[in-house]
Design a protein around this motif. Structure first.
Motif, PDB file in Angstrom:
ATOM      1  N   PRO A 122     -17.244  41.596  12.041  1.00 37.60           N
ATOM      2  CA  PRO A 122     -16.753  42.852  11.464  1.00 37.60           C
ATOM      3  C   PRO A 122     -16.335  43.861  12.522  1.00 37.60           C
ATOM      4  O   PRO A 122     -15.330  44.565  12.357  1.00 37.60           O
ATOM      5  CB  PRO A 122     -17.959  43.354  10.658  1.00 37.60           C
ATOM      6  CG  PRO A 122     -18.712  42.119  10.303  1.00 37.60           C
ATOM      7  CD  PRO A 122     -18.563  41.212  11.492  1.00 37.60           C
ATOM      8  N   ASP A 123     -17.073  43.938  13.630  1.00 39.58           N
ATOM      9  CA  ASP A 123     -16.710  44.896  14.675  1.00 39.58           C
ATOM     10  C   ASP A 123     -15.348  44.577  15.266  1.00 39.58           C
ATOM     11  O   ASP A 123     -14.553  45.481  15.554  1.00 39.58           O
ATOM     12  CB  ASP A 123     -17.773  44.888  15.790  1.00 39.58           C
ATOM     13  CG  ASP A 123     -19.038  45.611  15.378  1.00 39.58           C
ATOM     14  OD1 ASP A 123     -18.969  46.432  14.445  1.00 39.58           O
ATOM     15  OD2 ASP A 123     -20.093  45.351  15.974  1.00 39.58           O
ATOM     16  N   GLU A 124     -15.068  43.287  15.466  1.00 42.22           N
ATOM     17  CA  GLU A 124     -13.784  42.912  16.059  1.00 42.22           C
ATOM     18  C   GLU A 124     -12.631  43.161  15.079  1.00 42.22           C
ATOM     19  O   GLU A 124     -11.517  43.502  15.494  1.00 42.22           O
ATOM     20  CB  GLU A 124     -13.840  41.451  16.507  1.00 42.22           C
ATOM     21  CG  GLU A 124     -14.729  41.256  17.726  1.00 42.22           C
ATOM     22  CD  GLU A 124     -15.033  39.807  18.030  1.00 42.22           C
ATOM     23  OE1 GLU A 124     -14.650  39.336  19.109  1.00 42.22           O
ATOM     24  OE2 GLU A 124     -15.674  39.141  17.188  1.00 42.22           O
ATOM     25  N   ILE A 125     -12.886  43.005  13.788  1.00 38.82           N
ATOM     26  CA  ILE A 125     -11.869  43.353  12.803  1.00 38.82           C
ATOM     27  C   ILE A 125     -11.559  44.840  12.891  1.00 38.82           C
ATOM     28  O   ILE A 125     -10.392  45.254  12.891  1.00 38.82           O
ATOM     29  CB  ILE A 125     -12.326  42.967  11.383  1.00 38.82           C
ATOM     30  CG1 ILE A 125     -12.472  41.448  11.252  1.00 38.82           C
ATOM     31  CG2 ILE A 125     -11.333  43.480  10.334  1.00 38.82           C
ATOM     32  CD1 ILE A 125     -13.042  40.995   9.931  1.00 38.82           C
ATOM     33  N   GLU A 126     -12.605  45.653  12.970  1.00 42.94           N
ATOM     34  CA  GLU A 126     -12.401  47.102  13.090  1.00 42.94           C
ATOM     35  C   GLU A 126     -11.590  47.447  14.329  1.00 42.94           C
ATOM     36  O   GLU A 126     -10.698  48.297  14.290  1.00 42.94           O
ATOM     37  CB  GLU A 126     -13.755  47.812  13.149  1.00 42.94           C
ATOM     38  CG  GLU A 126     -14.423  48.005  11.812  1.00 42.94           C
ATOM     39  CD  GLU A 126     -15.585  48.985  11.897  1.00 42.94           C
ATOM     40  OE1 GLU A 126     -15.929  49.396  13.022  1.00 42.94           O
ATOM     41  OE2 GLU A 126     -16.131  49.337  10.840  1.00 42.94           O
TER      42      GLU A 126
END
Length: 916
Positions: A122-126
């Motif tokens: 999720p952090d990398e998507i953000e």
């Protein structure tokens, strides 16, 4: 570690003459807020033609049929699908990313914007979404916070059509739900090794190995830069491609090796693969194939650049992406040597290098973490790599003499690597300094409101404590409690509850039945039961804990008062407001006497009592008490203390419940801005505030602002809390409700169906939130005129409410009212009117004559009398209801205005749930 979580309990009611869906299932708290100008600009900003962040096109031979199938998937509507999306899945190294990249480049002219997203977490998507905002509005983006950048990107995608998002290397299908479930104007294309866990409606393409001719042509192109060769070379290439199983990554790795070693023929390389080096590989076919190739490559690298092999084995144990060169540079090592080593690895296609950071293919990491049964040097190489990774991280976290401790941003940058080390920790492998680093990183995540993300770290700490301290050492018991609390924060009650039960049993055995830690464990287990909707177990346990606290610690000990407050919260959740309010009033009086009028715990009690008054429909007392509490918290704790922000949020909710949106919305906006600044953009309280602001906009009829804000909140909750956390499911419900309010039932109904299924799976079939979700889906069916599905669902819901909550619980009465309205809509007045009369009498008895729910019920009954032609009873009842609403809610409250739909919201934010 301890947590102090705010609790919220919500229910939605469909009521009134037209019996529409109620609004929100849960409340919000606060965090970041978009500047006012940014809330409107996404719809006005357009992307320049051809805007994209695509990597350069990769060599892709063959796959023509697969490219055609991807296009068909993305351009064809599918039954049950909310948006057009597709997933390419298959083994690591099979060429999924290459295929997606080739598709994106081939169809650049078909999209207004194409954005490549690293979707491993999720952090990398953000991070990828922040870069989208930075590209489209570079001026504003330079000063905006990360969360605001993500929210802006989500709103832009919600407003604009004809885009393609490529989610590369998805590790968890649930990570995509915030996007595929909420963004419908373009195409979503995902690549993943996962073959399961995708929605039933998802269209997937399984990618297999290359065709023999394509594999041979690719190998020739990589080695000789052409595909037309002499017959002997073609034959050798075909034999080698077959030996490699036509596996794309194996072809690429072998081609890179042969291109770097021109003196070795294809046939000689194939013979090397057949040596004893190849016979040590274990695992899947693809892993064995890759291991054979890497044995040859690594042997060559050990002669050419031993440092490169050391760097690769170290990187294998870190997070796969964005590994800084500096992290791999040991003391006394020349950074230029590391840069050269990384360059060598990149030349052999072992890593991808940006110049300052490198990424390692996940299959490479999997194989390099696996022991080899070869010579002693190779068999322990993976462990030396693990030691190197641990030393690298600890080196960055250990201050040198005379230097400051690592800055907070350095901890944050290293946390993904610590999480990876914790998640891949070999059995019985322990490192005391690393365990301390795990605990520190977990505490930081908890302080930032990301307790759920700390689960691997806390599990590693627990394993260390069990080995180093023993199973029943106090430190181990505390660690076990922390892991359970993290599971609970992640909404994983199936793991949290058994662990809390075990922790309680061990504390009882080791410390005794009335030790303070044992009492804390009992309290924590009870709150977990309450979170799981199991009030039959929660309430007796809380009653027992309170009795033991009173006996062991005294009637006014702070822990006793906490226990009393928690029991009151459980009574409130059970709808027993008479007992809840009485207990909260007693607790408040005791805290005022023992702790003083402005002690934080006293202010918590005052806040909790106010929310109970609000639940009981006594808004005059609720608002007055919340205003007093807010003023006292501002004076005692400061304007931006988290508890002050809780009070400000709760007061805004009360204004909203009273229909005073002119005061509610500005207060929600201010609270959100302050929470964003004080707590961060993705803190659960921040997300709750964003949710509350969206519902206030929705109540005000401003759907242009409400829906994008719901979309952004859902995306952030999915990323911060996970796809099936109760707050995430509440957000998904709220977005569906907003779509329904906007008349967009094509989006609302599928989203409600998905949400109900997830509630059932996460919380069980009879949890109060599951019952609320079932009620909302039925209401959506009713709004769509599908009474054949609405009425049976409402009948089931009512029966379950009666069984689980009792015959006169407010939620049961709401369900009964909704079913009666559905009967009325179906023209079955013989069943509708008696049921409405019974429901009104029960509302009057349980909640009082002027509670908002009672007024809704009275209005519904008046509408039924009117439909039956009984104007003698209908008109006086309408007149009386209007007069009571004007008196109780005010002349301009939405429920007072006859042109507004009847609805009722139950929302509250309790400021106290102690966890040991």
């Amino acid at each position: 570690m301890s947590t102090n979580d705010d609790l919220s309990r919500l229910w939605i009611e469909a009521g009134g003459q037209r019996s529409i869906a109620a609004a929100q299932i849960a409340n919000a708290y606060t965090g970041d807020v978009l500047p006012s100008e940014a809330l409107h600009t996404p719809m006005k900003v357009t992307a320049a033609p051809g805007t994209s962040n695509l990597p350069p096109a990769a060599l892709c031979l063959g796959r023509e049929a697969e490219l055609i199938e991807v296009r068909r998937i993305l351009t064809s509507r599918h039954e049950g699908a909310i948006t057009q999306s597709g997933t390419v899945h298959g083994l690591g190294g099979i060429g999924k990313s290459t295929l997606a990249l080739h598709y994106a480049h081939r169809h650049r002219g078909d999209y207004a914007l194409i954005w490549w997203i690293n979707a491993a977490s999720p952090d990398e998507i953000e991070t990828s979404l922040t870069s989208l905002t930075q590209t489209l509005v570079p001026g504003w983006a330079t000063t905006a916070e990360r969360g605001a950048l993500v929210a802006w990107a989500m709103q832009w995608l919600a407003w604009h059509p004809d885009w393609l998002l490529v989610f590369d290397n998805v590790e968890n299908p649930d990570d995509l739900t915030p996007y595929t479930g909420a963004l419908h104007q373009g195409h979503h294309l995902a690549t993943s090794r996962r073959t399961t866990g995708w929605p039933d409606s998802a269209s997937t393409l399984t990618l297999g190995n290359l065709e023999p001719d394509d594999a041979t042509a690719l190998l020739c192109r990589l080695v000789f830069k052409e595909t037309s060769l002499a017959p002997r070379a073609q034959a050798e290439a075909r034999v080698l491609a077959a030996e490699l199983g036509y596996f794309p990554l194996a072809i690429k790795q072998a081609g890179a090796y042969l291109a770097q070693n021109r003196g070795i023929s294809l046939d000689a390389y194939r013979r090397r693969l057949e040596t004893k080096l190849a016979k040590s590989a274990h695992g899947t076919d693809s892993e064995r194939t890759i291991a054979r190739i890497w044995n040859v490559t690594l042997h060559a690298l050990e002669r050419i650049d031993p440092l490169a092999v050391e760097v690769l084995h170290t990187a294998a144990w870190l997070a796969p992406d964005d590994i800084p060169h500096s992290l791999l540079t040991a003391l006394g090592t020349d950074p230029d040597d590391i840069a050269e080593a990384v360059g060598t690895l990149a030349a052999y296609s072992m890593v991808t290098d940006t110049g300052t950071t490198l990424s390692v293919h996940r299959l490479v990491q999997t194989v390099l973490r696996t022991p080899r049964n070869t010579d002693d040097t190779q068999s322990t190489r993976h462990l030396r790599g693990r030691d190197g990774a641990e030393r690298a991280v600890l080196r960055r976290l250990t201050p040198l003499p005379g230097r400051d401790a690592p800055a907070e941003d350095q901890w944050d940058a290293l946390t993904p690597h610590l999480v990876t080390l914790a998640a891949t920790r070999p059995s019985e492998h322990h490192n005391t300094p690393l365990a301390n680093a795990y605990e520190t990183a977990a505490q930081r995540l908890h302080q930032q409101g990301h307790t759920a993300r700390a689960v691997p770290l806390l599990e590693a700490v627990l394993a260390y404590c069990e080995q180093a301290l023993g199973d029943t050492h106090l430190g181990t018991l505390n660690s076990r409690n922390n892991v359970a609390s993290a599971y609970q924060a992640a909404g994983d009650l199936r793991r949290a509850v058994p662990l809390l039960e075990a922790a309680l049993a061990q504390r009882e055995q080791v410390l005794g039945d009335t030790h303070p830690d044992t009492l804390n464990s009992r309290n924590n287990l009870a709150t977990a039961y309450q979170d799981a909707g199991d009030l039959d177990r929660a309430i007796p346990l809380l009653e027992a804990a309170l009795a033991q606290c009173e006996q062991a610690l005294g009637d006014t000990h702070p822990s006793t008062l906490v226990s009393r407050s928690n029991l009151a919260s459980a009574y409130q959740a059970a709808g027993d407001l008479d007992r809840a309010i009485l207990l909260l009033e007693v607790t408040l009086a005791q805290r005022e006497q023992v702790l003083g009028d402005t002690h934080p715990d006293t202010l918590n009690s005052r806040n909790n009592l106010a929310t109970a008054y609000q639940d009981a429909g006594d808004l005059d007392r609720a608002i007055l008490l919340l205003e007093v509490t807010l003023a006292q918290r501002e004076q005692a704790l400061g304007d931006t203390h988290p508890d002050t922000l809780v009070s400000r949020n709760n007061l805004a909710n009360a204004y909203q419940a009273a229909g005073d949106l002119d005061r509610a919305i500005p207060l929600h906006v201010a609270t959100l801005a302050q929470r964003e600044q004080a707590l961060g953009d993705a803190h659960p309280d921040t997300l709750n505030s964003r949710n509350n602001l969206a519902t206030a906009y929705q109540d005000a009829g401003d759907l242009d602002r409400a829906i994008p804000l719901h979309v952004a909140t859902l995306a952030q909750r999915e990323q911060a809390l996970g796809d099936t956390h109760p707050d995430t499911l509440a957000s998904r419900n709220n977005l569906a409700s907003a779509y329904q309010t906007a008349g967009d039932l094509d989006r609302a109904i599928p989203l409600q169906e998905v949400t109900l299924a997830q509630f059932q799976q996460a919380l069980g079939d009879t949890h109060p939130n599951t019952l609320a979700s079932r009620n909302n889906l039925a209401s959506a069916y009713q709004a769509a005129g599908d009474l054949d599905r609405a009425i049976p669902l409402l009948e089931v819901t009512l029966a379950q409410c009666e069984q689980v909550l009792g015959d006169t619980h407010p939620h049961t009465l709401i369900s009964r009212n909704n079913l009666a309205n559905a009967y009325k809509a179906a023209g079955d007045l013989d069943r509708a009117i008696p049921l409405l009369e019974v429901t009104l009498a029960q509302f009057q008895q349980v909640l009082g004559d002027t509670h908002p729910h009672t007024l809704i019920s009275r209005s519904s009954l008046a509408g039924a009398y009117k439909a039956a032609g009984d104007l003698d009873r209908a008109i006086p009842l309408h007149v009386a209801t209007l007069a009571q609403r004007e008196q109780a809610l005010g002349d301009t409250h939405p429920d007072t205005l006859p042109t507004r739909h009847e609805r009722a919201h139950l929302r509250g934010e309790a400021g106290e749930t102690p966890r040991a």
